[in-house]
Design a protein around this motif. Structure first.
Motif, mmCIF file in Angstrom:
data_model
loop_
_atom_site.group_PDB
_atom_site.id
_atom_site.type_symbol
_atom_site.label_atom_id
_atom_site.label_comp_id
_atom_site.label_asym_id
_atom_site.label_seq_id
_atom_site.Cartn_x
_atom_site.Cartn_y
_atom_site.Cartn_z
ATOM 1 N N ARG B 12 36.039 88.506 105.697
ATOM 2 C CA ARG B 12 35.157 87.414 106.102
ATOM 3 C C ARG B 12 34.305 87.774 107.313
ATOM 4 O O ARG B 12 33.321 87.095 107.598
ATOM 5 C CB ARG B 12 35.985 86.156 106.375
ATOM 6 C CG ARG B 12 36.468 85.514 105.071
ATOM 7 C CD ARG B 12 37.658 84.622 105.321
ATOM 8 N NE ARG B 12 37.408 83.726 106.414
ATOM 9 C CZ ARG B 12 36.866 82.519 106.264
ATOM 10 N NH1 ARG B 12 36.574 82.083 105.070
ATOM 11 N NH2 ARG B 12 36.648 81.768 107.308
ATOM 12 N N ALA B 13 34.668 88.850 107.994
ATOM 13 C CA ALA B 13 33.799 89.293 109.088
ATOM 14 C C ALA B 13 32.604 90.062 108.547
ATOM 15 O O ALA B 13 31.498 89.951 109.074
ATOM 16 C CB ALA B 13 34.589 90.179 110.061
ATOM 17 N N ILE B 14 32.822 90.819 107.486
ATOM 18 C CA ILE B 14 31.719 91.668 107.018
ATOM 19 C C ILE B 14 30.970 91.078 105.833
ATOM 20 O O ILE B 14 29.882 91.539 105.508
ATOM 21 C CB ILE B 14 32.200 93.108 106.715
ATOM 22 C CG1 ILE B 14 33.280 93.127 105.643
ATOM 23 C CG2 ILE B 14 32.708 93.780 107.980
ATOM 24 C CD1 ILE B 14 33.719 94.524 105.271
ATOM 25 N N PHE B 15 31.544 90.063 105.188
ATOM 26 C CA PHE B 15 30.822 89.383 104.103
ATOM 27 C C PHE B 15 30.661 87.911 104.459
ATOM 28 O O PHE B 15 31.365 87.374 105.300
ATOM 29 C CB PHE B 15 31.597 89.503 102.785
ATOM 30 C CG PHE B 15 31.508 90.860 102.144
ATOM 31 C CD1 PHE B 15 30.448 91.174 101.296
ATOM 32 C CD2 PHE B 15 32.479 91.823 102.384
ATOM 33 C CE1 PHE B 15 30.368 92.434 100.705
ATOM 34 C CE2 PHE B 15 32.400 93.078 101.794
ATOM 35 C CZ PHE B 15 31.341 93.378 100.954
ATOM 36 N N GLU B 16 29.727 87.253 103.762
ATOM 37 C CA GLU B 16 29.556 85.827 103.972
ATOM 38 C C GLU B 16 29.309 85.157 102.630
ATOM 39 O O GLU B 16 28.653 85.721 101.759
ATOM 40 C CB GLU B 16 28.377 85.556 104.908
ATOM 41 C CG GLU B 16 28.262 84.089 105.280
ATOM 42 C CD GLU B 16 27.115 83.826 106.237
ATOM 43 O OE1 GLU B 16 27.370 83.345 107.340
ATOM 44 O OE2 GLU B 16 25.957 84.104 105.854
ATOM 45 N N GLY B 17 29.857 83.947 102.491
ATOM 46 C CA GLY B 17 29.683 83.216 101.245
ATOM 47 C C GLY B 17 28.416 82.381 101.260
ATOM 48 O O GLY B 17 27.691 82.327 102.261
ATOM 49 N N LEU B 18 28.178 81.695 100.125
ATOM 50 C CA LEU B 18 27.005 80.828 100.029
ATOM 51 C C LEU B 18 27.058 79.749 101.106
ATOM 52 O O LEU B 18 26.051 79.403 101.725
ATOM 53 C CB LEU B 18 26.957 80.181 98.642
ATOM 54 C CG LEU B 18 26.480 81.105 97.517
ATOM 55 C CD1 LEU B 18 26.806 80.506 96.155
ATOM 56 C CD2 LEU B 18 24.994 81.395 97.643
ATOM 57 N N ALA B 19 28.256 79.197 101.299
ATOM 58 C CA ALA B 19 28.428 78.200 102.354
ATOM 59 C C ALA B 19 29.617 78.645 103.188
ATOM 60 O O ALA B 19 30.521 79.310 102.677
ATOM 61 C CB ALA B 19 28.706 76.834 101.747
ATOM 62 N N VAL B 20 29.622 78.334 104.475
ATOM 63 C CA VAL B 20 30.770 78.677 105.304
ATOM 64 C C VAL B 20 31.354 77.396 105.879
ATOM 65 O O VAL B 20 30.704 76.352 105.892
ATOM 66 C CB VAL B 20 30.382 79.648 106.445
ATOM 67 C CG1 VAL B 20 29.847 80.941 105.871
ATOM 68 C CG2 VAL B 20 29.389 79.016 107.388
ATOM 69 N N LYS B 21 32.597 77.502 106.362
ATOM 70 C CA LYS B 21 33.221 76.332 106.970
ATOM 71 C C LYS B 21 32.975 76.364 108.464
ATOM 72 O O LYS B 21 33.181 77.394 109.105
ATOM 73 C CB LYS B 21 34.730 76.348 106.710
ATOM 74 C CG LYS B 21 35.127 75.830 105.352
ATOM 75 C CD LYS B 21 36.613 75.587 105.266
ATOM 76 C CE LYS B 21 37.417 76.856 105.242
ATOM 77 N NZ LYS B 21 37.395 77.577 103.976
ATOM 78 N N ASN B 22 32.566 75.248 109.007
ATOM 79 C CA ASN B 22 32.479 75.166 110.455
ATOM 80 C C ASN B 22 33.906 75.178 110.998
ATOM 81 O O ASN B 22 34.726 74.372 110.584
ATOM 82 C CB ASN B 22 31.766 73.867 110.847
ATOM 83 C CG ASN B 22 31.609 73.775 112.344
ATOM 84 O OD1 ASN B 22 32.593 73.717 113.069
ATOM 85 N ND2 ASN B 22 30.369 73.762 112.805
ATOM 86 N N PRO B 23 34.218 76.090 111.925
ATOM 87 C CA PRO B 23 35.611 76.189 112.365
ATOM 88 C C PRO B 23 36.100 74.951 113.111
ATOM 89 O O PRO B 23 37.304 74.726 113.201
ATOM 90 C CB PRO B 23 35.610 77.426 113.262
ATOM 91 C CG PRO B 23 34.200 77.622 113.670
ATOM 92 C CD PRO B 23 33.354 77.093 112.559
#
Lengths: 309, 497, 296
Positions: B12-23
């Protein structure tokens, strides 16, 4: 002598073949496969994974195809580290473990032999009791205990040395080498004391002493060779054990060595990795046992004469 | 492809999805897609890809990347463990199981380079969340194809020198079992908001070693903490110890197909005789939250029913009704757990609680991990320790475990009414309240049969260096390194894993 | 020829008895060795009597009490379940002493016999026997143990066998080395020329003369075996909670050495005292049996 070495090397071939065969079938008999995990995959996924790694073929075909690849020096892909070959993993892990093992052995031999010889020269005096008691403590102190203790004292309370790593921070090799070496130092101390006592009581040493030769000369010239035979016999298996046993130390100190790969492979049922490391280790064990036998022969003049023929 | 929680941080540090979760809120926010629309009936989701989104080699990202990557994920030959993440998509499951071979029939279409249209089987409220699961990330087609077929696993495309990724960071070094380093990516669309220059991950198997590394300042962030150390860290001023609810449940599976556990009264007696409060307070050092049902409380606002409590008197009554008054005639019972210090502690405590409360003997058996997994899937046990960590925040992720014949059921529990509620009624619910009401009734049904003994709801437990900011605790224990920053007063830039 | 052999045999036998008798006299003079023997006998007696003399039940828990340092009620403190540590150590001793002695005896018996035969006979027999040892060294022990535990379940006998099966290898190598070097010495060659049968020769001359290193290695093996038992328990072969052993107590204690040091120190002490006693006794025995040394 050369003939002796040649014969032993020839004998190594069936030894390694047996090891491969037994291991190959042994690992497959163990319950749980490489692709079982906490969240089980569907049957289709598992079948596809097995097809990817040719695990769907009949077992004997897998076995012969493995032997075929092995003949070319190819140990196959690792199941756990996708995209990595077993050759590559061993190449990454072995130098680290070998270096650790070497330092540990130096520690063990240095401390162990000195203590053992010192003790044997004056049995049942403080010169005997003190090093031997220290050795005893070393023996009952398994590395899963000694390692953390050394870390606590030198890494945390005194803050002199790093608590983990290998070749990342200066000094990070000291604690792991000490931890791994000390258990063996204790063994070697006790074995060399016993061996030396045995020799020091032999007639030819008495003669040498009676002639008035100085102590150090008696030790170095006349007794050391004979007295070290038990130590040398122990060294072959010890070095192999050092490699396998380095796992605990590697885990405590986060060292990327072969021991960790090996045990992880066993837990992961990473078949090719288990086999690959086992084959690799068996070659080493055969070599080191041979080396230790050669050394023993060299140290024992009568055996030397026998092999020299 | 990787599995396991810690590896997940690196992907998850080097890839990103279409949407991410706000931590902070866990609400979806733009990732590769700058926005998305959901149709009235909830079945069509259209993602609008950010034109600035680029691969680390400079290639622009497109909707076609997703169509190709998802086809790869779902291809039967790939054998992807997490392919079920896309099963809400129309025909995805049929394609993955080989029922259909034409990917055009699967509900994924690139309308143009920047528009991805996804057709779902039915309204799936948690679908956007799944876009932040690493299995649904896009991979770089030319790189993978350079080294082999799309579905080949044994290729070197993930090597440092080969890999092309799209996240806030990119892979810098990958020294096996030693460390993995990532550095800030200069092609990432939101690079101006990335504050760390790089992150170093240390793979550790040993929580004790990890804690020591933290203590001497070799780590900024630990993945866990040894139980015994918790009280010490709690007492500290400005304690680095952070504990927060986590979307997971620790429980025991009961094999309902074998006596004496085929009798619901025995199952209930066992469950009621466990003093979860004391267990948690003493042995577990208050590190978790006692649980009485399978779904963790406050899962997206859902609270599970609590049908029972610690009740020795009632437990003894139930056991007597089942034919074992004061443990007489008890046939014995075996509890299986995988080798681990913490599991052992819980098992030993339970063994004695049952002995004291019910006067029954339970023997313990620890098994090596894979042996244990084999026992559980073969249902070759009477009681077995189990944990479940949610893949996405929704009660469905816990409740669908106990569908008839489900791969994770492993208890023999089967109830047609339950299956109907989870499979048909809940997805058709119009509102969240109605849906949660159905879940509540289903969960009540489940816990009345007690095929499992819930013990506690997990918490995430980390040691976090005071200089680290932007690492809020959240239910998913989701670490988004994009948000993390270090206080200037602190020099070394590394975080550990 | 026949009569001569008989004569030799008788004289050997006589020397044998007096050798043991002398050894016992010499051992008794060695105060440390006697102390070691007394401690070992005492520990064994405690282990045997534990079910009757243990101060507390080894299972009963007191979770509210938890881990508490040594006190008047619990001399050695309590573990995280509030169980009395002294009781735990006493029960652990039963397992550890049994494993230590039985498994080591198995290893000793196989290893010494194997090594002596290989070293004495030499040639092809030696090659085959020692290559077999090499093979056993190389096999993945962990997988082997996991398999054993699955196929046969939890079984104390199996535990002894599994431990004995690995520990005899080094013993065999050491014994073989000793025998090989002894075999070339004059007194052995003399015995051979007198027509002594190999079995007698090995038993009468080679084994006693190799005793020093063997005794030492045996005393080294016992602690090893006790700790190995803990590892096998992790893999699912050893003993099962609430049963315990010193090895397990030490490995649990090592995890919490900073928080609850007594949980490490006392089981560690029990193991260390046993080991020291064993070694004093071992060294005493070695010296007592050393015929040549006794002439000094």
């Amino acid at each position: 002598m050369w003939r002796f070495i040649g014969i032993r090397l020839l004998q190594a071939i069936p030894v390694i073949l047996v090891v491969i065969t037994v291991t190959f079938f042994l690992v497959r008999m163990a319950p749980g496969g490489p692709f079982d995990s906490e969240k089980p995959v569907t049957r289709e996924v598992k079948a596809a994974l097995e097809a990817q790694y040719k695990l769907d073929l009949p077992l004997y075909q897998q076995y012969f195809s493995y032997l075929g690849d092995l003949a070319h020096g190819d140990l196959g892909p690792s199941f756990k580290y996708s995209g990595r070959s077993v050759n590559e993993l061993i190449a990454a892990g072995f130098p680290v473990t070998a270096e650790l093992g070497l330092y540990a052995l130096l520690v063990a031999l240095g401390i162990g032999c000195l203590a053992g010889i010192a003790a044997a020269l004056r049995p049942n005096t403080p010169q005997d009791y003190i090093p031997m008691s220290a050795a005893m403590i070393g023996i009952c102190m398994p590395s899963f205990l000694l390692g953390p203790l050394l870390v606590l004292v030198f890494g945390i309370y005194l803050d002199w040395l790093p608590v983990s790593g290998w070749g990342d921070i200066p000094g990070d090799k000291i604690l792991p080498s000490l931890t791994l070496g000390s258990a063996y130092a204790a063994y070697i101390a006790r074995l060399s004391r016993a061996g030396m006592l045995e020799v020091l009581n032999q007639d030819y040493i008495r003669t040498a002493r009676a002639k008035g030769l100085p102590q150090w000369q008696v030790v170095l010239k006349h007794s050391l060779r004979g007295g070290m035979i038990p130590v040398v016999a122990f060294l072959g298996p010890a070095f192999a054990g050092l490699l396998a046993g380095s796992f605990v130390v590697e885990t405590i100190f986060q060292i990327p060595g072969l021991g960790r790969f090996y045990v992880q492979a066993a837990f992961n049922r990473d078949y090719t990795m288990i086999l690959g490391t086992t084959v690799f280790l068996s070659v080493l064990i055969v070599l080191f046992n041979l080396l230790s036998d050669i050394l023993a022969a060299w140290m024992n003049p009568r055996l030397r004469a026998q092999y020299g023929k | 492809m990787v599995t396991g929680i810690p590896e997940n941080h690196i992907v998850r540090a080097i890839f990103e999805g279409l949407a991410v979760k706000n931590p902070y809120t866990l609400e979806p926010e733009p990732g590769v897609a700058e926005s998305w629309d959901i149709s009235e009936d909830g079945r069509i989701v259209t993602f609008h890809i950010n034109p600035e989104a680029k691969w680390s080699n400079g290639d622009p990202m497109s909707a076609h990347d997703y169509v190709w990557s998802w086809q790869r994920l779902l291809s039967p030959a790939m054998g992807a463990e997490y392919n079920y993440m896309l099963f809400p998509v129309k025909n995805a499951k049929a394609f993955a199981t080989g029922e259909i071979t034409d990917f055009d029939q699967v509900g994924v279409k690139a309308l143009d380079d920047l528009t991805l249209q996804v057709t779902l089987n039915e309204r799936t409220p948690y679908f956007i969340q799944l876009m932040d699961h690493y299995s649904t990330f896009a991979v770089h087609r030319p790189t993978i194809e350079k080294f082999g077929k799309a579905t080949d696993r044994y290729t070197p495309w993930t090597r440092v020198e080969n890999i092309v990724s799209n996240g806030a960071f990119r892979l810098k070094t990958w020294a096996l079992n030693r460390r993995i380093e990532v550095e800030k990516s200069d092609t990432y669309w939101d690079r101006d908001n990335v504050k760390l220059n790089g992150v170093v991950f240390y793979p550790t198997e040993n929580v004790v070693s990890e804690e020591r590394m933290f203590r001497v300042g070799q780590l900024h962030y630990t993945n866990s903490i040894p139980l015994g150390k918790i009280p010490l860290y709690r007492e500290m001023e400005n304690s680095p110890y952070v504990q927060a609810p986590y979307l997971g449940t620790y429980f025991f599976l009961l094999n309902t197909t074998r006596p004496p556990l085929d009798d619901v009264r025995v199952r209930k007696a066992l469950s009621m005789a466990v003093d979860r409060e004391t267990l948690n307070k003493t042995v577990l050092k208050g590190s978790n939250v006692p649980a009485y049902s399978i779904t963790p409380p406050d899962t997206l606002g859902y609270y599970p029913p609590q049908l029972f409590g610690y009740d020795v008197a009632r437990a003894r009554e139930l056991l007597a009704e089942a034919g074992y008054p004061d443990g007489q005639g008890w046939p014995g019972l075996e509890l299986t757990y995988n080798t681990s210090e913490d599991h052992r502690k819980i098992a030993v405590a339970l063994q004695q609680m049952w002995k004291d409360a019910l006067n029954i003997e339970v023997t313990l058996t620890n098994q090596e991990w894979k042996v244990y997994l084999d026992s559980v899937t073969q249902m070759n046990f009477q009681i077995a320790r189990r944990g479940w960590i949610g893949d996405y925040v929704d009660p469905n992720n816990f409740l669908d475990l106990y569908l008839t014949g489900g791969g994770n059921n492993n208890t023999g529990f089967s109830d047609a009414r339950y299956d109907d509620m989870i499979l048909h009624q809940a997805p058709q619910a119009a509102t969240r309240e109605e849906r949660f009401d159905i879940f509540y009734r289903a969960e009540t049904l489940l816990m009345e049969q007690m095929p499992i003994i819930p013990i506690y709801t997990y918490t995430s437990k980390h040691l976090i260096h005071p200089s680290v900011n932007g690492l809020p605790p959240n239910l998913m224990d989701s670490l988004n390194l994009k948000y993390v920053w270090l206080d200037r007063n602190w020099q070394p830039e590394q975080a550990g894993d | 020829m026949t009569s001569q052999q008989t004569i030799v045999d008788i004289s050997q036998a006589e020397q044998g008895t007096s050798l043991w008798h002398d050894a016992w006299l010499r051992l008794r003079r060695n105060r440390l060795a006697v102390l070691g023997l007394v401690v070992l006998v005492l520990f064994t007696a405690i282990a045997l009597l534990t079910p009757w003399i243990a101060p507390y039940s080894y299972q009963a828990q007191n979770l509210e009490l938890g881990a508490s340092p040594p006190s008047a009620a619990h001399w050695l403190g309590t573990d995280i379940f509030g169980r009395d540590l002294l009781t735990q150590i006493m029960y652990g001793g039963r397992i550890s002493l049994a494993v230590g002695f039985v498994a080591t005896s198995v290893a000793l018996l196989i290893g010494v016999t194997w090594g002596a035969i290989a070293g004495y006979v030499g040639g092809r027999t030696d090659a085959v026997m020692m290559r077999l040892v090499d093979i056993l060294y190389a096999l993945p022990f962990m997988i082997f143990i996991v398999l054993l535990s699955v196929v046969f379940g939890r079984n104390m006998l199996l535990l002894f066998l599994a431990i004995g099966a690995v520990e005899w290898l080094t013993m065999a190598r050491i014994m073989r080395g000793q025998v090989q070097s002894l075999r070339q010495q004059e007194f052995v060659e003399a015995a051979i020329s007198l027509g002594l049968s190999p079995a007698t020769l090995i038993r009468r001359h080679l084994v006693p003369n190799a005793l020093g290193p063997i005794i030492v290695y045996t005393t080294l093996t016992i602690p090893n075996v006790m700790l190995l038992e803990a590892f096998l328990s992790f893999l699912g072969l050893g003993i099962q909670p609430p049963q315990t052993s010193w090895g397990l107590l030490i490995s649990y204690g090592a995890e919490t050495m900073e928080e609850y040091p007594w949980l490490l120190i006392f089981p560690g002490l029990a193991l260390a005292i046993t080991l020291f006693s064993l070694n004093f006794l071992g060294d005493g025995l070695r010296d007592a049996l050393d015929v040549r040394g006794a002439k000094d």
